[in-house]
Design an enzyme around this catalytic site. Structure first.
Site, PDB file in Angstrom:
ATOM      1  N   GLU A 115       0.836  -1.193   0.000  1.00  0.00           N
ATOM      2  CA  GLU A 115       0.000   0.000   0.000  1.00  0.00           C
ATOM      3  C   GLU A 115       0.875   1.249   0.000  1.00  0.00           C
ATOM      4  O   GLU A 115       1.991   1.241   0.523  1.00  0.00           O
ATOM      5  CB  GLU A 115      -0.901   0.015   1.238  1.00  0.00           C
ATOM      6  N   CYS A 128       3.284   8.472   1.455  1.00  0.00           N
ATOM      7  CA  CYS A 128       3.739   7.454   2.392  1.00  0.00           C
ATOM      8  C   CYS A 128       3.945   6.173   1.598  1.00  0.00           C
ATOM      9  O   CYS A 128       3.020   5.701   0.927  1.00  0.00           O
ATOM     10  CB  CYS A 128       2.704   7.271   3.495  1.00  0.00           C
ATOM     11  N   CYS A 135       5.544  -7.129   7.206  1.00  0.00           N
ATOM     12  CA  CYS A 135       6.517  -6.572   8.156  1.00  0.00           C
ATOM     13  C   CYS A 135       6.841  -7.634   9.201  1.00  0.00           C
ATOM     14  O   CYS A 135       5.959  -8.383   9.636  1.00  0.00           O
ATOM     15  CB  CYS A 135       5.942  -5.321   8.831  1.00  0.00           C
ATOM     16  N   CYS A 139       4.579  -5.380  15.557  1.00  0.00           N
ATOM     17  CA  CYS A 139       3.793  -4.452  16.382  1.00  0.00           C
ATOM     18  C   CYS A 139       2.349  -4.953  16.456  1.00  0.00           C
ATOM     19  O   CYS A 139       1.692  -5.134  15.426  1.00  0.00           O
ATOM     20  CB  CYS A 139       3.842  -3.044  15.791  1.00  0.00           C
ATOM     21  N   CYS A 142      -0.710  -3.194  14.595  1.00  0.00           N
ATOM     22  CA  CYS A 142      -0.531  -2.771  13.205  1.00  0.00           C
ATOM     23  C   CYS A 142      -0.988  -3.860  12.250  1.00  0.00           C
ATOM     24  O   CYS A 142      -0.598  -5.034  12.384  1.00  0.00           O
ATOM     25  CB  CYS A 142       0.940  -2.433  12.958  1.00  0.00           C
ATOM     26  N   GLU A 185       9.570  -2.426   7.511  1.00  0.00           N
ATOM     27  CA  GLU A 185      10.565  -1.692   8.297  1.00  0.00           C
ATOM     28  C   GLU A 185      11.656  -1.210   7.344  1.00  0.00           C
ATOM     29  O   GLU A 185      12.476  -2.009   6.859  1.00  0.00           O
ATOM     30  CB  GLU A 185      11.150  -2.605   9.374  1.00  0.00           C
ATOM     31  N   SER A 239       9.616   4.973  16.101  1.00  0.00           N
ATOM     32  CA  SER A 239       8.321   4.556  16.643  1.00  0.00           C
ATOM     33  C   SER A 239       8.545   3.990  18.045  1.00  0.00           C
ATOM     34  O   SER A 239       8.960   2.848  18.209  1.00  0.00           O
ATOM     35  CB  SER A 239       7.672   3.511  15.725  1.00  0.00           C
ATOM     36  N   ASN A 315      -5.866   4.256  15.098  1.00  0.00           N
ATOM     37  CA  ASN A 315      -6.842   4.072  14.025  1.00  0.00           C
ATOM     38  C   ASN A 315      -7.270   2.600  14.064  1.00  0.00           C
ATOM     39  O   ASN A 315      -6.492   1.726  13.679  1.00  0.00           O
ATOM     40  CB  ASN A 315      -6.198   4.418  12.677  1.00  0.00           C
ATOM     41  N   CYS A 358      -1.906   1.797   8.013  1.00  0.00           N
ATOM     42  CA  CYS A 358      -1.012   0.945   7.248  1.00  0.00           C
ATOM     43  C   CYS A 358      -1.450  -0.521   7.285  1.00  0.00           C
ATOM     44  O   CYS A 358      -1.622  -1.107   8.349  1.00  0.00           O
ATOM     45  CB  CYS A 358       0.399   1.084   7.809  1.00  0.00           C
TER      46      CYS A 358
END
Length: 368
Positions: A115, A128, A135, A139, A142, A185, A239, A315, A358
């Protein structure tokens, strides 16, 4: 401008793949730099200065096909068409928010999907961009890393995202800022990210100042040190997401083998090498890291550092248990930091109506 769906081409260093359109085996042109293209042109009996013409067509004039490059000799255009593709991915979905946010889901040659996002804010036109398919950082809140990481993106695949987003601008608009904060990352793929950013900042490329380019990371100290030695003053956004190791390891599992101190020390070294004020990202999760105690601990970490704290109210992602903090919790958290002297900015949520967080768009499509 509508960009074409281009058949697969080869990743440099692997066997080329048949494009399927009768043009033979073609290479992703965006994986080359202008000097490599110049060398190829000379080997083909063409004049080397044509490389800058081609680059101008792609990066400034937004050409998506060689046929558009009308000031090139016909024979050269035919040679380029035979050997290269400019765009080799395809846009699976493009969604637009009423706040001016556009999000693209891009399918790569091997079926992987990433994305990228265009954000309009006043005169700013920020993008972005993703650096990996998935990833590996884990996290927990996420959507990007829920299925792990498949592979690194190539230089060309990173640049293609930038160019596809640029093509969505009006002719009199230009990209102003780049943020490597999409899927993946970036510091785990520096061998491709840095050459892509070198092209983005080059006057022959997108011509964006390094001071308007931000690289986001969960904090990989050896890679931060490598970035320091690269000598280009990109903005570094770390982050953090938690003020202590116990909570950060819960939210960012890779922290277990790194630790906050090592991350902060590496960030300090980056600041000393480049003189660029650091940004720390902090996703605010209701009932987890939004307490007064967390705010005071965070204050203790940051108050003596030249930093900007970028706080992002969560979000929500479908299927995950995390929630956006209450308005009171957000206000109290902000008051503690501001009164303690920390430079803090609470980011306005943009694109929530189009799954702009994301990894959301890709994951939601997969679940359909």
């Amino acid at each position: 401008m509508d960009l074409p769906v281009i058949p697969s081409a080869a990743i440099p260093g692997t066997a080329a793949q048949d494009s399927g359109d009768g043009a033979g085996q073609r290479i992703h042109l965006l994986d080359l730099d202008v000097d490599q293209l110049r060398t190829w042109l000379v080997e083909q009996g063409q004049q080397g200065f044509r490389a800058k013409q081609i680059w101008n067509w792609i990066y400034q004039r937004r050409a998506s096909t060689f046929a558009e490059m009308t000031d090139l000799p016909k024979k050269l255009r035919e040679q380029l068409e035979q050997h290269f593709v400019i765009f080799r991915a395809s846009e699976v979905e493009a969604v637009c928010s009423s706040d001016g946010t556009d999000k693209l889901l891009v399918r790569l040659f091997d079926g992987g999907e990433v994305e990228c996002v265009l954000l309009r804010d006043g005169i700013r036109r920020s993008i972005c961009v993703s650096s990996q398919v998935g990833c590996a950082m884990g996290c927990v809140f996420c959507a990007s890393g829920l299925d792990g990481v498949d592979r690194n993106l190539t230089r060309g695949e990173i640049l293609e995202q930038m160019l596809r987003l640029q093509s969505r601008l009006d002719e009199d608009e230009r990209l102003s800022h780049i943020v490597m904060m999409g899927m993946g990352e970036p510091l785990a793929n520096l061998d491709r990210v840095l050459p892509a950013l070198d092209e983005a900042r080059s006057p022959e490329g997108l011509g964006i100042s390094p001071r308007r380019i931000t690289i986001s990371t969960v904090g990989l100290p050896p890679a931060i040190d490598r970035l320091s030695k690269h000598g280009v003053p990109y903005n570094l956004a770390v982050s953090l997401h938690a003020p202590n190791n116990e909570l950060r390891t819960q939210l960012v599992p890779v922290n277990k083998r790194i630790g906050i101190k090592a991350v902060l020390d590496a960030a300090d070294r980056y600041f000393e090498a480049n003189g660029r004020r650091l940004t720390f990202e902090y996703v605010l999760l209701g009932g987890l890291n939004d307490s007064d105690d967390c705010a005071h601990q965070l204050l203790g970490i940051l108050r003596r550092r030249n930093v900007m704290l970028n706080v992002i109210p969560y979000n929500p992602v479908a299927g995950l248990p995390y929630v956006t903090p209450s308005s009171k919790a957000i206000a109290d958290f902000k008051d503690i930091l501001v009164s303690g002297g920390v430079n803090v900015m609470f980011r306005q949520r943009k694109g929530s109506e189009i799954d702009a967080a994301c990894g959301q768009l890709r994951r939601n499509r997969q679940s359909v």
